[in-house]
Design a protein around this motif. Structure first.
Motif, PDB file in Angstrom:
ATOM      1  N   ARG A 128      82.925-108.554 -11.725  1.00  0.00           N
ATOM      2  CA  ARG A 128      83.373-109.840 -11.192  1.00  0.00           C
ATOM      3  C   ARG A 128      83.532-110.873 -12.294  1.00  0.00           C
ATOM      4  N   TRP A 129      84.514-111.748 -12.105  1.00  0.00           N
ATOM      5  CA  TRP A 129      84.685-112.872 -13.018  1.00  0.00           C
ATOM      6  C   TRP A 129      83.961-114.111 -12.500  1.00  0.00           C
ATOM      7  N   ASN A 141      81.197-115.047 -15.059  1.00  0.00           N
ATOM      8  CA  ASN A 141      81.017-113.997 -16.058  1.00  0.00           C
ATOM      9  C   ASN A 141      81.036-114.601 -17.458  1.00  0.00           C
ATOM     10  N   LEU A 144      84.157-114.761 -19.716  1.00  0.00           N
ATOM     11  CA  LEU A 144      85.214-115.768 -19.577  1.00  0.00           C
ATOM     12  C   LEU A 144      85.322-116.639 -20.822  1.00  0.00           C
ATOM     13  N   ARG A 152      89.848-119.719 -17.661  1.00  0.00           N
ATOM     14  CA  ARG A 152      88.574-120.273 -17.189  1.00  0.00           C
ATOM     15  C   ARG A 152      88.812-121.296 -16.083  1.00  0.00           C
ATOM     16  N   ILE A 155      89.627-119.470 -12.762  1.00  0.00           N
ATOM     17  CA  ILE A 155      88.477-118.858 -12.092  1.00  0.00           C
ATOM     18  C   ILE A 155      87.591-119.933 -11.475  1.00  0.00           C
ATOM     19  N   HIS A 187      95.946-115.391 -13.662  1.00  0.00           N
ATOM     20  CA  HIS A 187      95.514-114.156 -13.007  1.00  0.00           C
ATOM     21  C   HIS A 187      96.204-112.952 -13.622  1.00  0.00           C
ATOM     22  N   LEU A 190      94.478-111.974 -16.821  1.00  0.00           N
ATOM     23  CA  LEU A 190      93.259-111.209 -16.577  1.00  0.00           C
ATOM     24  C   LEU A 190      93.573-109.763 -16.209  1.00  0.00           C
ATOM     25  N   GLY A 194      91.821-108.104 -18.925  1.00  0.00           N
ATOM     26  CA  GLY A 194      90.453-108.125 -18.435  1.00  0.00           C
ATOM     27  C   GLY A 194      89.627-106.918 -18.821  1.00  0.00           C
ATOM     28  N   LEU A 198      85.889-106.669 -20.518  1.00  0.00           N
ATOM     29  CA  LEU A 198      84.767-106.023 -19.839  1.00  0.00           C
ATOM     30  C   LEU A 198      84.179-104.883 -20.673  1.00  0.00           C
TER      31      LEU A 198
END
Length: 203
Positions: A128-129, A141, A144, A152, A155, A187, A190, A194, A198
């Motif tokens: 999860r962000w 998260n 970010l 940022r 989110i 979005h 990400l 993303g 991660l």
């Protein structure tokens, strides 16, 4: 962080017999089929009584997309290895920065949306962000802090809008885009990058 996969490990051979698709099958009381990639593994979630043939037909029909997801996962891991896994010191520094940076963004956007909020927590998360509880507590998260500022903002706005809409309905996203018109672009960033972020969390 690694995932404990409790499902059965299976192998699907392509129609031409050239390539295999290895996956973990997890059955539960769910009603639909779903596939996801986690830590380089393909996980398929299926209803308890769904025939295996239906599962394999689903995988065959979506093979191109699944191969694309697995390829992107591999590329993300390679990019993360090149950048290096974050050290404990680096994570603590990013957490401290996040407490200031993300809290400031929350303070900026909350009045614009017309909502209040509770605690703000910075966490190390693989899935999860951000999140927002019914009590208004916000979690973000730590990774970010490695994303562009616009991401940022996106989110933060997303989670704050849950104070008005605790769902992901069309009305919710209309509110998000009204407050932050660049949301879709953030979005998309990400979605594309993303996994690279991660993968930088320690195992």
């Amino acid at each position: 962080m690694t995932y404990n996969i409790s499902g059965s490990r299976r192998r699907l051979t392509s129609r031409d017999g050239r390539t295999d698709l290895v996956y973990y099958l997890i059955r539960s009381s769910r009603r639909t089929l779903a596939a996801e990639v986690r830590d380089g593994e393909l996980i398929v979630r299926a209803p308890l009584r769904l025939p295996l043939g239906d599962v394999e037909r689903f995988l065959t029909e979506h093979r191109r997309r699944i191969d694309s997801l697995l390829r992107k996962e591999t590329e993300a891991r390679q990019a993360a290895e090149a950048a290096g896994v974050l050290t404990e010191t680096e994570l603590k520094t990013l957490t401290a920065l996040g407490r200031t940076d993300l809290a400031g963004r929350v303070q900026h956007f909350a009045p614009l949306i017309g909502v209040d909020y509770g605690r703000i927590t910075i966490r190390r998360q693989k899935t999860r962000w951000g999140s927002c509880s019914r009590e208004g507590n916000l979690n973000f998260n730590v990774l970010l802090m490695l994303a562009p500022p616009a991401v940022r903002d996106a989110i933060v706005v997303h989670e704050l809008c849950h104070r008005k809409e605790m769902n992901h309905s069309d009305r919710f996203y209309a509110l998000v885009r009204c407050v932050y018109p660049a949301y879709d672009e953030a979005h998309r960033w990400l979605r594309e990058h993303g996994r690279e972020l991660l993968a930088r969390l320690p195992a």
